[in-house]
Scaffold this motif. Structure first.
Motif, PDB file in Angstrom:
ATOM      1  N   GLN A  40       0.830  -1.209   0.000  1.00  0.00           N
ATOM      2  CA  GLN A  40       0.000   0.000   0.000  1.00  0.00           C
ATOM      3  C   GLN A  40       0.868   1.264   0.000  1.00  0.00           C
ATOM      4  OE1 GLN A  40      -2.188   0.069   3.672  1.00  0.00           O
ATOM      5  NE2 GLN A  40      -0.387  -0.285   4.923  1.00  0.00           N
ATOM      6  N   GLY A  41       0.205   2.415  -0.120  1.00  0.00           N
ATOM      7  CA  GLY A  41       0.904   3.693  -0.088  1.00  0.00           C
ATOM      8  C   GLY A  41       1.343   4.035   1.329  1.00  0.00           C
ATOM      9  N   LEU A  42       1.575   5.310   1.578  1.00  0.00           N
ATOM     10  CA  LEU A  42       2.080   5.740   2.877  1.00  0.00           C
ATOM     11  C   LEU A  42       0.970   6.407   3.678  1.00  0.00           C
ATOM     12  CD1 LEU A  42       5.385   7.400   1.621  1.00  0.00           C
ATOM     13  CD2 LEU A  42       5.115   5.100   2.550  1.00  0.00           C
ATOM     14  N   LEU A  89       4.337   9.614   5.567  1.00  0.00           N
ATOM     15  CA  LEU A  89       4.669  10.553   4.495  1.00  0.00           C
ATOM     16  C   LEU A  89       5.385  11.785   5.059  1.00  0.00           C
ATOM     17  CD1 LEU A  89       4.370  11.012   1.434  1.00  0.00           C
ATOM     18  CD2 LEU A  89       2.249  12.245   1.907  1.00  0.00           C
ATOM     19  N   ALA A 143       3.086   9.286  -8.408  1.00  0.00           N
ATOM     20  CA  ALA A 143       3.070   9.214  -6.935  1.00  0.00           C
ATOM     21  C   ALA A 143       2.869   7.798  -6.368  1.00  0.00           C
ATOM     22  CB  ALA A 143       2.031  10.190  -6.369  1.00  0.00           C
ATOM     23  N   PRO A 144       1.904   7.011  -6.873  1.00  0.00           N
ATOM     24  CA  PRO A 144       1.692   5.696  -6.232  1.00  0.00           C
ATOM     25  C   PRO A 144       2.915   4.769  -6.321  1.00  0.00           C
ATOM     26  CG  PRO A 144      -0.200   6.301  -7.595  1.00  0.00           C
ATOM     27  CD  PRO A 144       0.893   7.278  -7.913  1.00  0.00           C
ATOM     28  N   HIS A 176       6.034   5.638  -6.681  1.00  0.00           N
ATOM     29  CA  HIS A 176       7.097   6.211  -5.845  1.00  0.00           C
ATOM     30  C   HIS A 176       6.839   5.893  -4.367  1.00  0.00           C
ATOM     31  CE1 HIS A 176      10.223   8.988  -4.619  1.00  0.00           C
ATOM     32  NE2 HIS A 176       9.357   9.643  -3.872  1.00  0.00           N
ATOM     33  N   ALA A 177       5.582   6.035  -3.940  1.00  0.00           N
ATOM     34  CA  ALA A 177       5.236   5.752  -2.539  1.00  0.00           C
ATOM     35  C   ALA A 177       5.519   4.284  -2.204  1.00  0.00           C
ATOM     36  CB  ALA A 177       3.770   6.090  -2.269  1.00  0.00           C
ATOM     37  N   GLN A 178       5.220   3.403  -3.113  1.00  0.00           N
ATOM     38  CA  GLN A 178       5.499   1.984  -2.888  1.00  0.00           C
ATOM     39  C   GLN A 178       6.994   1.738  -2.709  1.00  0.00           C
ATOM     40  OE1 GLN A 178       4.006  -0.926  -5.582  1.00  0.00           O
ATOM     41  NE2 GLN A 178       1.871  -0.601  -5.003  1.00  0.00           N
ATOM     42  N   ARG A 184       8.104   2.998   0.627  1.00  0.00           N
ATOM     43  CA  ARG A 184       7.711   2.035   1.660  1.00  0.00           C
ATOM     44  C   ARG A 184       8.667   0.844   1.676  1.00  0.00           C
ATOM     45  NH1 ARG A 184       4.299   0.718   4.999  1.00  0.00           N
ATOM     46  NH2 ARG A 184       2.735   2.306   4.601  1.00  0.00           N
TER      47      ARG A 184
END
Lengths: 151, 151
Positions: free
Chosen positions: A2-4, A9, B110-111, B113-115, B118
């Motif tokens: 999943q995202g943050l 963040l 963004a998604p 990159h966020a993964q 994480r």
């Protein structure tokens, strides 16, 4: 995966912005005082501390987190500037070796760089914070380096 | 001002190497999946969260730690790619504004990159370590940003 979360963040943004600004500031000091980029300085440090002042290009790229093509271009630029030489060593691939000019460059640049690291980073933290920060950094780095970068 | 002790130098080297390798790895994912550099991504995030999706070029450079000329060149490249526009606003100087294309680019990037953040950073740490790391980063960043970068 999943995202943050909002909290993750925020923690990430602060950490990454610090990294970016610190890196930029150190790069400005290096460039102004020694004519070296952050990347060049990193390569010179790695080579100056390696046995016989040489490393396989592969190991150098691994230590810096660079892809093969990035390592190649970086070494090409530094060869042109006379800071390193490239040596082919049979089946063991390409080595990068520090030249006398490269050794002089790192010796000249190191004291000013160390002062800037002290001013912007080390002196801002208590000894305990410095140890905490480095221990957390080591955990992340270990994980990064057990994975191969994309080629 | 003196140089660094062995212990400080070790802590610094680990911290900076982690920063460099993490940044390189995130940049590789961004470039491969979205065609954006770390610097472009940072500019798009800053603009997308600013009021009216615009910021003074000066503020943008300050947040990124860039010198005036670096900010100028970065914005010129991004204008050519259609990701931002530059607007002159009388005595208040130059603004950079996010375009529709820039907004789409950041939303698309963004998604993934966020993964990656994480996977490489957040999930490697306990919540307590993440908070500790971010708190130390905030101390360093505050100090960096109270000083003007060289112009």
């Amino acid at each position: 995966m999943q995202g943050l979360t909002e909290r993750e963040l925020r923690a990430w943004r602060t950490s990454f912005q610090m990294l970016q600004v610190l890196r930029a500031r150190l790069g400005q000091q290096l460039q102004a005082d020694s004519g070296l980029s952050n990347a060049e300085y990193s390569v010179l440090v790695l080579l100056s501390e390696a046995p016989d002042r040489r490393l396989r290009a592969y190991e150098l790229g691994h230590a810096a987190g660079w892809e093969k093509s990035r390592t190649h271009h970086q070494l090409t630029r530094m060869c042109k500037r006379g800071l390193v030489t490239r040596e082919r060593s049979g089946s063991r691939g390409v080595y990068a070796a520090l030249t006398e000019k490269g050794l002089t460059a790192i010796k000249d640049a190191a004291p000013g760089h160390a002062q800037e690291v002290r001013r912007l980073f080390v002196d801002r933290l208590t000894p305990e914070e410095l140890d905490q920060f480095a221990a957390i950094a080591a955990k992340i780095l270990d994980n990064l380096q057990t994975q191969q970068p994309p080629q």
